[in-house]
Design a protein around this motif. Structure first.
Motif, PDB file in Angstrom:
ATOM      1  N   THR A 233       0.801  -1.335  -0.384  1.00 35.54           N
ATOM      2  CA  THR A 233       0.290  -0.167  -0.175  1.00 35.54           C
ATOM      3  C   THR A 233       0.686   1.489   0.194  1.00 35.54           C
ATOM      4  OG1 THR A 233      -0.053  -0.183   2.506  1.00 35.54           O
ATOM      5  CG2 THR A 233      -1.488  -1.347   1.277  1.00 35.54           C
ATOM      6  N   GLY A 234       0.050   2.067  -0.756  1.00 37.95           N
ATOM      7  CA  GLY A 234       1.292   3.476  -1.242  1.00 37.95           C
ATOM      8  C   GLY A 234       1.148   4.037  -1.831  1.00 37.95           C
ATOM      9  N   ARG A 235       1.555   4.991  -2.379  1.00 38.07           N
ATOM     10  CA  ARG A 235       1.061   6.119  -3.158  1.00 38.07           C
ATOM     11  C   ARG A 235       2.715   6.685  -4.146  1.00 38.07           C
ATOM     12  NH1 ARG A 235      -3.960   8.447  -3.152  1.00 38.07           N
ATOM     13  NH2 ARG A 235      -2.873  10.268  -4.704  1.00 38.07           N
ATOM     14  N   THR A 236       2.223   6.816  -5.362  1.00 37.94           N
ATOM     15  CA  THR A 236       3.540   7.364  -6.387  1.00 37.94           C
ATOM     16  C   THR A 236       2.304   8.843  -6.770  1.00 37.94           C
ATOM     17  OG1 THR A 236       3.075   6.737  -8.317  1.00 37.94           O
ATOM     18  CG2 THR A 236       3.962   5.083  -6.707  1.00 37.94           C
ATOM     19  N   ALA A 237       4.204   9.665  -7.621  1.00 38.14           N
ATOM     20  CA  ALA A 237       3.522  10.821  -8.101  1.00 38.14           C
ATOM     21  C   ALA A 237       2.693  10.693  -9.426  1.00 38.14           C
ATOM     22  CB  ALA A 237       4.542  11.055  -9.074  1.00 38.14           C
ATOM     23  N   VAL A 238       2.416   9.021  -9.595  1.00 37.03           N
ATOM     24  CA  VAL A 238       1.121   8.815 -11.033  1.00 37.03           C
ATOM     25  C   VAL A 238      -0.023   8.024 -10.103  1.00 37.03           C
ATOM     26  CG1 VAL A 238       1.060   6.500 -12.474  1.00 37.03           C
ATOM     27  CG2 VAL A 238       3.658   7.828 -12.238  1.00 37.03           C
ATOM     28  N   THR A 239       0.057   8.124  -8.846  1.00 37.95           N
ATOM     29  CA  THR A 239      -0.936   7.765  -8.519  1.00 37.95           C
ATOM     30  C   THR A 239      -2.075   8.948  -8.122  1.00 37.95           C
ATOM     31  OG1 THR A 239      -0.263   6.037  -6.283  1.00 37.95           O
ATOM     32  CG2 THR A 239      -2.718   6.846  -6.117  1.00 37.95           C
ATOM     33  N   ASP A 240      -0.911  10.212  -7.575  1.00 40.36           N
ATOM     34  CA  ASP A 240      -1.636  11.610  -7.774  1.00 40.36           C
ATOM     35  C   ASP A 240      -1.882  11.907  -8.870  1.00 40.36           C
ATOM     36  OD1 ASP A 240      -0.806  11.678  -4.767  1.00 40.36           O
ATOM     37  OD2 ASP A 240       1.104  12.788  -5.538  1.00 40.36           O
ATOM     38  N   ARG A 241      -1.484  11.356 -10.132  1.00 39.47           N
ATOM     39  CA  ARG A 241      -1.958  12.154 -11.062  1.00 39.47           C
ATOM     40  C   ARG A 241      -3.317  11.638 -11.903  1.00 39.47           C
ATOM     41  NH1 ARG A 241       2.424  12.448 -16.366  1.00 39.47           N
ATOM     42  NH2 ARG A 241      -0.079  13.089 -18.334  1.00 39.47           N
ATOM     43  N   ILE A 242      -3.936  10.189 -11.809  1.00 36.86           N
ATOM     44  CA  ILE A 242      -4.321   9.233 -11.882  1.00 36.86           C
ATOM     45  C   ILE A 242      -5.600  10.424 -11.336  1.00 36.86           C
ATOM     46  CG2 ILE A 242      -4.122   7.769 -10.068  1.00 36.86           C
ATOM     47  CD1 ILE A 242      -6.090   7.845 -14.070  1.00 36.86           C
ATOM     48  N   GLU A 243      -5.315  10.212  -9.936  1.00 33.45           N
ATOM     49  CA  GLU A 243      -7.171  10.644  -9.079  1.00 33.45           C
ATOM     50  C   GLU A 243      -6.786  12.113  -9.356  1.00 33.45           C
ATOM     51  OE1 GLU A 243      -7.230  10.774  -4.058  1.00 33.45           O
ATOM     52  OE2 GLU A 243      -4.899  11.591  -5.136  1.00 33.45           O
ATOM     53  N   ALA A 244      -6.494  13.427  -9.661  1.00 34.31           N
ATOM     54  CA  ALA A 244      -6.808  14.178 -10.203  1.00 34.31           C
ATOM     55  C   ALA A 244      -7.721  14.654 -11.490  1.00 34.31           C
ATOM     56  CB  ALA A 244      -5.321  15.174 -10.475  1.00 34.31           C
ATOM     57  N   GLU A 245      -6.492  13.327 -12.736  1.00 33.48           N
ATOM     58  CA  GLU A 245      -7.445  13.274 -13.761  1.00 33.48           C
ATOM     59  C   GLU A 245      -9.372  13.021 -13.690  1.00 33.48           C
ATOM     60  OE1 GLU A 245      -5.084  11.518 -16.905  1.00 33.48           O
ATOM     61  OE2 GLU A 245      -3.606  12.938 -16.801  1.00 33.48           O
ATOM     62  N   LEU A 246      -9.489  11.630 -12.398  1.00 29.44           N
ATOM     63  CA  LEU A 246     -10.647  10.824 -12.469  1.00 29.44           C
ATOM     64  C   LEU A 246     -11.596  12.204 -12.059  1.00 29.44           C
ATOM     65  CD1 LEU A 246      -9.702   7.623 -10.852  1.00 29.44           C
ATOM     66  CD2 LEU A 246     -11.611   7.838 -13.402  1.00 29.44           C
ATOM     67  N   THR A 247     -11.157  13.192 -10.861  1.00 30.38           N
ATOM     68  CA  THR A 247     -11.666  14.153 -10.533  1.00 30.38           C
ATOM     69  C   THR A 247     -11.965  15.553 -11.360  1.00 30.38           C
ATOM     70  OG1 THR A 247     -10.406  14.002  -8.218  1.00 30.38           O
ATOM     71  CG2 THR A 247     -11.585  16.494  -8.290  1.00 30.38           C
ATOM     72  N   ALA A 255     -11.558  15.801 -20.954  1.00 27.39           N
ATOM     73  CA  ALA A 255     -10.659  16.226 -21.026  1.00 27.39           C
ATOM     74  C   ALA A 255      -9.962  14.953 -21.144  1.00 27.39           C
ATOM     75  CB  ALA A 255      -9.610  17.180 -19.854  1.00 27.39           C
ATOM     76  N   ALA A 256      -8.934  14.051 -22.096  1.00 27.44           N
ATOM     77  CA  ALA A 256      -8.571  12.463 -22.295  1.00 27.44           C
ATOM     78  C   ALA A 256      -8.054  12.375 -20.986  1.00 27.44           C
ATOM     79  CB  ALA A 256      -7.701  13.198 -23.370  1.00 27.44           C
ATOM     80  N   PHE A 257      -7.808  11.746 -20.402  1.00 23.73           N
ATOM     81  CA  PHE A 257      -6.553  11.063 -19.546  1.00 23.73           C
ATOM     82  C   PHE A 257      -5.424  10.721 -20.149  1.00 23.73           C
ATOM     83  CE2 PHE A 257     -10.709   8.776 -18.201  1.00 23.73           C
ATOM     84  CZ  PHE A 257     -10.247   9.354 -16.770  1.00 23.73           C
ATOM     85  N   THR A 258      -3.840  11.185 -19.844  1.00 25.65           N
ATOM     86  CA  THR A 258      -3.062  11.322 -20.133  1.00 25.65           C
ATOM     87  C   THR A 258      -1.891  10.937 -18.932  1.00 25.65           C
ATOM     88  OG1 THR A 258      -2.161  13.314 -18.924  1.00 25.65           O
ATOM     89  CG2 THR A 258      -3.307  13.874 -21.424  1.00 25.65           C
ATOM     90  N   VAL A 259      -2.026   9.991 -17.958  1.00 28.48           N
ATOM     91  CA  VAL A 259      -1.371   9.439 -17.123  1.00 28.48           C
ATOM     92  C   VAL A 259      -0.855   7.953 -17.920  1.00 28.48           C
ATOM     93  CG1 VAL A 259      -3.336   7.558 -16.411  1.00 28.48           C
ATOM     94  CG2 VAL A 259      -1.366   8.070 -14.958  1.00 28.48           C
TER      95      VAL A 259
END
Length: 361
Positions: A233-247, A255-259
């Motif tokens: 369990t944990g997060r990376t910068a990619v986690t932050d990015r997909i969370e922001a794009e899902l939000t 906007a298209a997903f760019t993760v």
């Protein structure tokens, strides 16, 4: 084997006819109820789009399905076995119990004998089966309030971390020789239609699924196997990015997903997934249309399988694929979510505020 050349349509026909010839050789998993049955089960037959077929009990349970209480598929193969039947009865009576070797011994059985008997009958040990039942019970409690999963993952559990602990067990502790290797990081993301699990490395998104998807346990094991690494369990910068794009997506921003996405799957599956990403929000395609666009007009069944093998929900929009007759087909996250997502995207492209889309059933 008898089942080697059967298609899913053959299986469904046998299910409707309650064909006893397949009893014990294959099983039907019903996505709308989360249970699996024998083909001769007396219960009312499910719709075709809600059926998944497996040839072993282990596959059914690893996909997150629990045994039917009417046809009792676990007991049938074990009839006459003095080791198997009493343990299955104990598990059925208390599926949430954390069974241990000492419990098996206390019931008067040799743990080694039990392990061999269950492996031979079901493809998994009794303790492995008990763990699968606990995971299924956790998901069932999460969904207990009705068809719409509560966004808060802790709701309805004896302890606030019950479900998180159950899912975390799937990730497993990495072996000691992985100590200095990069690990995949798993995190829970809340959405208006239920919690999702995101698994990322430092560079890409590897998995994004709804936490109650029946196939999630098997997908996580495959992910560990394919990457030859552990998951914590944990997060990376990619986690932050997909969370922001899902939000942004759930807020109605088109906007298209760019993760960045991990490169997995066969060449054909990747080709299908690329075609899925090319479907604009607010539009849908049929399997045959996708196959034709790929210059493989007779491969619509293979396209459907590739669609089902997608581990990146929403980002690779397999929910935008419907039947040739315009009807909704199966969706791993549940047909109610598929309906919600399609309506959300219709409103998104029409410029209707997302707040009204959140009221979709």
């Amino acid at each position: 084997m008898l089942t080697e050349h059967l298609t899913d349509d053959d299986y469904y026909h046998a299910l409707v006819e309650r064909d006893a010839a397949l009893d014990g050789l294959a099983f039907v998993c019903v996505t709308s109820t989360g249970i699996f049955c024998r083909f001769t089960c007396p219960a009312r037959k499910p719709k075709r789009e809600n059926c998944r077929f497996h040839t072993t009990i282990a596959e059914c349970m690893e996909a997150g399905f629990r045994p039917c209480k009417r046809c009792r598929p676990l007991l049938r193969p074990g009839e006459g076995d003095p080791v198997i039947a009493p343990l299955l009865e104990a598990l059925e009576a208390d599926p949430a119990r954390r069974f241990r070797q000492s419990d098996i011994a206390a019931m008067g059985f040799d743990p080694s004998t039990v392990r061999r008997a269950f492996k031979r009958r079901f493809g998994m040990s009794f303790l492995e089966m008990a763990r699968q039942r606990r995971m299924g019970a956790a998901v069932q409690r999460l969904a207990g309030g009705g068809p719409v999963i509560e966004a808060q993952i802790d709701a309805g559990f004896e302890s606030g971390s019950g479900f998180r602990s159950a899912v975390t067990q799937l990730f497993g502790a990495p072996p000691r020789h992985w100590k200095d290797m990069p690990l995949l990081k798993a995190s829970f993301l809340d959405t208006p239609i239920g919690p999702m699990v995101a698994i990322c490395c430092d560079h890409a998104l590897h998995l994004l699924e709804f936490a109650d998807r029946p196939a999630l346990p098997a997908e996580i094991r495959a992910l560990r196997r394919d990457n030859k690494t552990g998951i914590v369990t944990g997060r990376t910068a990619v986690t932050d990015r997909i969370e922001a794009e899902l939000t942004g997506y759930f807020a109605g921003k088109p906007a298209a997903f760019t993760v960045p996405l991990s490169r997995h799957g066969t060449p054909f599956e990747r080709q299908v997934w690329q075609a899925l990403r090319a479907i604009p929000p607010g539009e849908t395609r049929a399997y045959l249309m996708l196959a034709t666009a790929l210059d493989r007009p007779t491969a619509f069944r293979a396209v459907a399988r590739a669609n089902g093998a997608n581990r990146l929900a929403i980002v690779i929009p397999c929910h935008r694929v419907i039947g040739s007759d315009g009807g909704l087909t199966g969706y791993g996250g549940g047909l109610w979510r598929k309906r919600w997502l399609l309506e959300h995207e219709r409103r998104m492209t029409a410029g209707i505020p997302a707040s009204t889309a959140e009221a979709c059933p």
